[in-house]
Design a protein around this motif. Structure first.
Motif, PDB file in Angstrom:
ATOM      1  N   PRO A   1     -24.613  21.319  -6.704  1.00 51.43           N
ATOM      2  CA  PRO A   1     -25.885  21.561  -6.006  1.00 51.43           C
ATOM      3  C   PRO A   1     -26.396  22.968  -6.299  1.00 51.43           C
ATOM      4  O   PRO A   1     -25.613  23.868  -6.595  1.00 51.43           O
ATOM      5  CB  PRO A   1     -25.520  21.394  -4.527  1.00 51.43           C
ATOM      6  N   PRO A   2     -27.702  23.161  -6.209  1.00 53.65           N
ATOM      7  CA  PRO A   2     -28.256  24.487  -6.482  1.00 53.65           C
ATOM      8  C   PRO A   2     -27.824  25.502  -5.430  1.00 53.65           C
ATOM      9  O   PRO A   2     -27.631  25.165  -4.257  1.00 53.65           O
ATOM     10  CB  PRO A   2     -29.772  24.279  -6.435  1.00 53.65           C
ATOM     11  N   CYS A   3     -27.691  26.752  -5.869  1.00 52.60           N
ATOM     12  CA  CYS A   3     -27.362  27.839  -4.943  1.00 52.60           C
ATOM     13  C   CYS A   3     -28.574  28.111  -4.045  1.00 52.60           C
ATOM     14  O   CYS A   3     -29.662  27.557  -4.255  1.00 52.60           O
ATOM     15  CB  CYS A   3     -26.976  29.099  -5.719  1.00 52.60           C
ATOM     16  N   GLY A   4     -28.407  28.962  -3.067  1.00 52.26           N
ATOM     17  CA  GLY A   4     -29.484  29.271  -2.131  1.00 52.26           C
ATOM     18  C   GLY A   4     -30.723  29.837  -2.805  1.00 52.26           C
ATOM     19  O   GLY A   4     -31.852  29.444  -2.487  1.00 52.26           O
ATOM     20  N   ARG A   5     -30.538  30.768  -3.734  1.00 52.31           N
ATOM     21  CA  ARG A   5     -31.696  31.347  -4.436  1.00 52.31           C
ATOM     22  C   ARG A   5     -32.442  30.271  -5.204  1.00 52.31           C
ATOM     23  O   ARG A   5     -33.672  30.195  -5.133  1.00 52.31           O
ATOM     24  CB  ARG A   5     -31.240  32.462  -5.377  1.00 52.31           C
ATOM     25  N   CYS A   6     -31.728  29.415  -5.904  1.00 49.07           N
ATOM     26  CA  CYS A   6     -32.379  28.349  -6.673  1.00 49.07           C
ATOM     27  C   CYS A   6     -33.083  27.360  -5.756  1.00 49.07           C
ATOM     28  O   CYS A   6     -34.173  26.884  -6.075  1.00 49.07           O
ATOM     29  CB  CYS A   6     -31.366  27.633  -7.564  1.00 49.07           C
ATOM     30  N   ARG A   7     -32.491  27.048  -4.627  1.00 51.03           N
ATOM     31  CA  ARG A   7     -33.136  26.145  -3.670  1.00 51.03           C
ATOM     32  C   ARG A   7     -34.487  26.708  -3.257  1.00 51.03           C
ATOM     33  O   ARG A   7     -35.483  25.996  -3.215  1.00 51.03           O
ATOM     34  CB  ARG A   7     -32.253  25.932  -2.435  1.00 51.03           C
ATOM     35  N   GLN A   8     -34.520  28.004  -2.938  1.00 52.90           N
ATOM     36  CA  GLN A   8     -35.770  28.618  -2.510  1.00 52.90           C
ATOM     37  C   GLN A   8     -36.798  28.632  -3.635  1.00 52.90           C
ATOM     38  O   GLN A   8     -37.952  28.274  -3.439  1.00 52.90           O
ATOM     39  CB  GLN A   8     -35.535  30.041  -2.004  1.00 52.90           C
ATOM     40  N   VAL A   9     -36.378  29.022  -4.839  1.00 52.31           N
ATOM     41  CA  VAL A   9     -37.313  29.081  -5.967  1.00 52.31           C
ATOM     42  C   VAL A   9     -37.827  27.682  -6.310  1.00 52.31           C
ATOM     43  O   VAL A   9     -39.025  27.491  -6.529  1.00 52.31           O
ATOM     44  CB  VAL A   9     -36.669  29.759  -7.193  1.00 52.31           C
ATOM     45  N   LEU A  10     -36.935  26.694  -6.348  1.00 50.97           N
ATOM     46  CA  LEU A  10     -37.364  25.325  -6.647  1.00 50.97           C
ATOM     47  C   LEU A  10     -38.348  24.823  -5.601  1.00 50.97           C
ATOM     48  O   LEU A  10     -39.355  24.192  -5.937  1.00 50.97           O
ATOM     49  CB  LEU A  10     -36.151  24.395  -6.753  1.00 50.97           C
TER      50      LEU A  10
END
Length: 137
Positions: A88-97
Motif C-alpha cells: 500500500p502507498p505510504c502516507g505521503r503518497c496517499r496524500q499526493v495521490l
C-alpha cells in the motif's frame, strides 16, 4: 468512508510485478508502480531511493504519466521487489495521490485478498488540496 471495493485490475498488478522483477535492482530501486490512465494505457515507474527522501514509485509514476501526456489516472498499484507483492502507498503518497486524483482507485491487500478501493478510503477525513481548484459559487 466508503467500504465498497471494486474489481481488481489484474493486468495492472502483473505490469507492476513485471517491472519490480526486472527493473528493481539493488537498494536504489525497490518498488514499482503501475497505473491505468483514463484512456486505458498502462504507465509504470520505479522509486528512486535516496537517504534525503527520494521519491516513491507512485510519485515518479505521476511525473512519468504526465511526460507521456496522461493527466488522468483511474487505478494505481505498487509492488515490491523480491516478490514482496502489492504494497500500500505510504502516507505521503496517499496524500499526493488524493490531491492529484481524488477519484483514483488504489489496489491494496495481498494474495487472493487484493481489492481496489477509493484513495479517500486510505486517507479518511483528510484535507483535499484539489479544493483550491473548485470554482467559487
Amino acid at each position: 468512508m466508503t467500504t465498497q471495493s471494486h474489481p481488481v485490475d489484474q493486468e495492472l498488478v502483473r505490469a507492476a510485478a513485471r517491472v519490480a522483477g526486472t527493473r528493481c535492482r539493488g537498494d536504489n530501486h525497490t518498488m514499482a508502480a503501475a497505473a491505468r490512465t483514463r484512456d486505458g494505457r498502462i504507465v509504470t515507474a520505479v522509486n528512486a531511493y535516496h537517504f534525503t527522501g527520494g521519491p516513491c514509485a507512485e510519485l515518479v509514476l505521476i511525473g512519468t504519466a504526465a511526460a507521456q501526456g496522461a493527466y488522468e489516472l483511474d487505478t494505481v498499484v505498487a509492488v515490491g521487489d523480491r516478490a514482496r507483492g502489492v504494497v500500500p502507498p505510504c502516507g505521503r503518497c496517499r496524500q499526493v495521490l488524493l490531491d492529484y486524483f481524488p477519484g483514483l482507485e488504489v489496489i491494496v491487500g495481498e494474495g487472493d485478498r487484493l481489492r481496489a478501493v477509493p484513495i479517500g478510503d486510505l486517507l479518511p477525513a483528510s484535507y483535499v488540496w484539489a479544493d483550491h481548484q473548485l470554482e467559487d459559487g
